[in-house]
Design an enzyme around this catalytic site. Sequence first.
Site, PDB file in Angstrom:
ATOM      1  N   HIS A  74      53.842  33.961  34.020  1.00 19.66           N
ATOM      2  CA  HIS A  74      53.953  32.590  33.490  1.00 19.66           C
ATOM      3  C   HIS A  74      53.229  32.497  32.156  1.00 19.66           C
ATOM      4  CE1 HIS A  74      54.789  30.305  37.519  1.00 19.66           C
ATOM      5  NE2 HIS A  74      55.563  31.351  37.350  1.00 19.66           N
ATOM      6  N   TYR A 203      49.710  20.856  37.303  1.00 17.35           N
ATOM      7  CA  TYR A 203      48.477  20.238  37.793  1.00 17.35           C
ATOM      8  C   TYR A 203      48.612  18.749  37.526  1.00 17.35           C
ATOM      9  CZ  TYR A 203      45.964  24.748  38.022  1.00 17.35           C
ATOM     10  OH  TYR A 203      45.540  26.007  38.346  1.00 17.35           O
ATOM     11  N   PRO A 295      38.599  25.693  43.631  1.00 12.50           N
ATOM     12  CA  PRO A 295      39.836  26.418  43.320  1.00 12.50           C
ATOM     13  C   PRO A 295      40.604  25.894  42.101  1.00 12.50           C
ATOM     14  CG  PRO A 295      40.157  25.010  45.238  1.00 12.50           C
ATOM     15  CD  PRO A 295      38.703  24.950  44.911  1.00 12.50           C
ATOM     16  N   LYS A 299      39.974  30.667  39.753  1.00  9.79           N
ATOM     17  CA  LYS A 299      39.079  31.730  39.282  1.00  9.79           C
ATOM     18  C   LYS A 299      38.521  32.639  40.378  1.00  9.79           C
ATOM     19  CE  LYS A 299      39.132  30.681  35.004  1.00  9.79           C
ATOM     20  NZ  LYS A 299      40.071  31.506  34.292  1.00  9.79           N
ATOM     21  N   TYR A 387      41.608  29.443  30.908  1.00  8.55           N
ATOM     22  CA  TYR A 387      42.490  29.563  32.073  1.00  8.55           C
ATOM     23  C   TYR A 387      43.009  30.990  32.236  1.00  8.55           C
ATOM     24  CZ  TYR A 387      45.715  28.227  35.722  1.00  8.55           C
ATOM     25  OH  TYR A 387      46.353  28.134  36.931  1.00  8.55           O
TER      26      TYR A 387
END
Length: 389
Positions: A74, A203, A295, A299, A387
């Site tokens: 992705h 998200y 979460p 990570k 990220y």
Amino acid sequence: MTHRTQVAIIGAGPAGLMLGHLLHRAGIDSVILETRSEAYVVERVRAGVLEQGTVDLMRESGLGERLDREGLRHEGLSIAFAGSRHRIDLSGLTGGRAITIYGQHEVVKDLIAARTAAGRPVHFNVERVVVDELASERPRVRYVQDDASHEILSDFIAGCDGSHGTCRSSMPAAHTQTFEHEYPFGWLGILAEAAPASDELIYSCHSRGFALFSMRSPTITRLYLQCAPDEDLSQWSDDRIWSELRVRLGTEDGWVPADGPILQKSVTGMRSVVTEPMRYGRLFLAGDAAHIVPPTGAKGLNLAMADVRRLASALVSFYVAADDTALNEYSGMALRRTWRAQRFSSWMTSALHRVEHASGFEHRRQLAELEYLVGSRAAMTSFAENYVG
Ligand code: FAD
Ligand code: DHB
């Protein structure tokens, strides 16, 4: 019965198995002990986002083949709020880095297959694991398997036994400090037999609470809903879960996640924990045994992999070049990365989750934070760098 090895590894999660794998490739012997059964470890559904560094480690250590075939690369993700979705171009903002969707249990399966092919053991279903003589040059592990008592004498012990393991609590209290933060949220996670309705993760910050759209394969969707840390799953029928997911993830353009039979449901509480230092004498902690992150930043698994990559390389320097510099630096270096991940994960958690009983002020502040994030190239670059890892 007494066994001898160079490194005794406690725990066959991703950290312990990857450490054993890297040591084996460098010609260093290890024994892995695990309290659960092989079936339990292989089927446990957990994380799914691999950072670039974790993918590189899998490839470099000969485990890239199935990952490259089945993993979903992705190059971006979306943040949804106030009815709209905003894409963040992770690759464009980080010079081509990306994340890969590949379930943690697939990583574990690949690592167990490599261990088996190497003819090295993982002792599953062991009981009463005790580590001692940690400050000596011959640390010792005792355990029971099939009602027989065993002892391992090793040069080092790697504590990879997760957040409820025995290694962290075996370090003398006077020598360690543990920093903890409890979040007033949990995640209700489901795995569903439904083709993902979006190619990338979403998200979502919604006034009813956070939600996350993810996937495992072209036919399996993974979804999460913010809930109470002790949420009673029996109150959540499949219909209630889908209707809440549609409300929290749906956008004004009519997009909603596709539904299907729910294969698995679970509730996980959210905590931040860091133990310092990550070493006592000849015992080294790695992964969740040393630190837990909420979460939201995806990570946990990636930090565990970064720890064991560093620890394996330090052990190789010790054995091959008789140099203990990297072993002495291990805890300090691993903790710096851990605190960076804590900072990012707790920021992302507070930016996206609904705080119960908060005034409208808090939600408005979150919307302003997210508008700034998706409106500023500098803010998106900082997000993307953190990220992708
Ligand atoms: P673990 O995977 O916990 O492995 C430790 C192993 O040690 C276990 O197999 C355990 O059975 C074994 N063990 C324990 N005690 C002993 C003992 N005394 N002797 C021998 N063996 C022992 N991270 C994300 O990034 N995204 C997510 O969605 C996500 N979801 C999660 C859901 C749950 C329910 C949990 C618990 C964690 C989740 N995480 C997630 C975090 C991520 O899965 C962990 O960070 C990752 O598993 C860490 O790997 P590890 O090898 O350090 O620990
Ligand atoms: C997944 C889990 C996470 O914690 C996250 O931040 C993103 C995706 C997942 O399970 O796919």
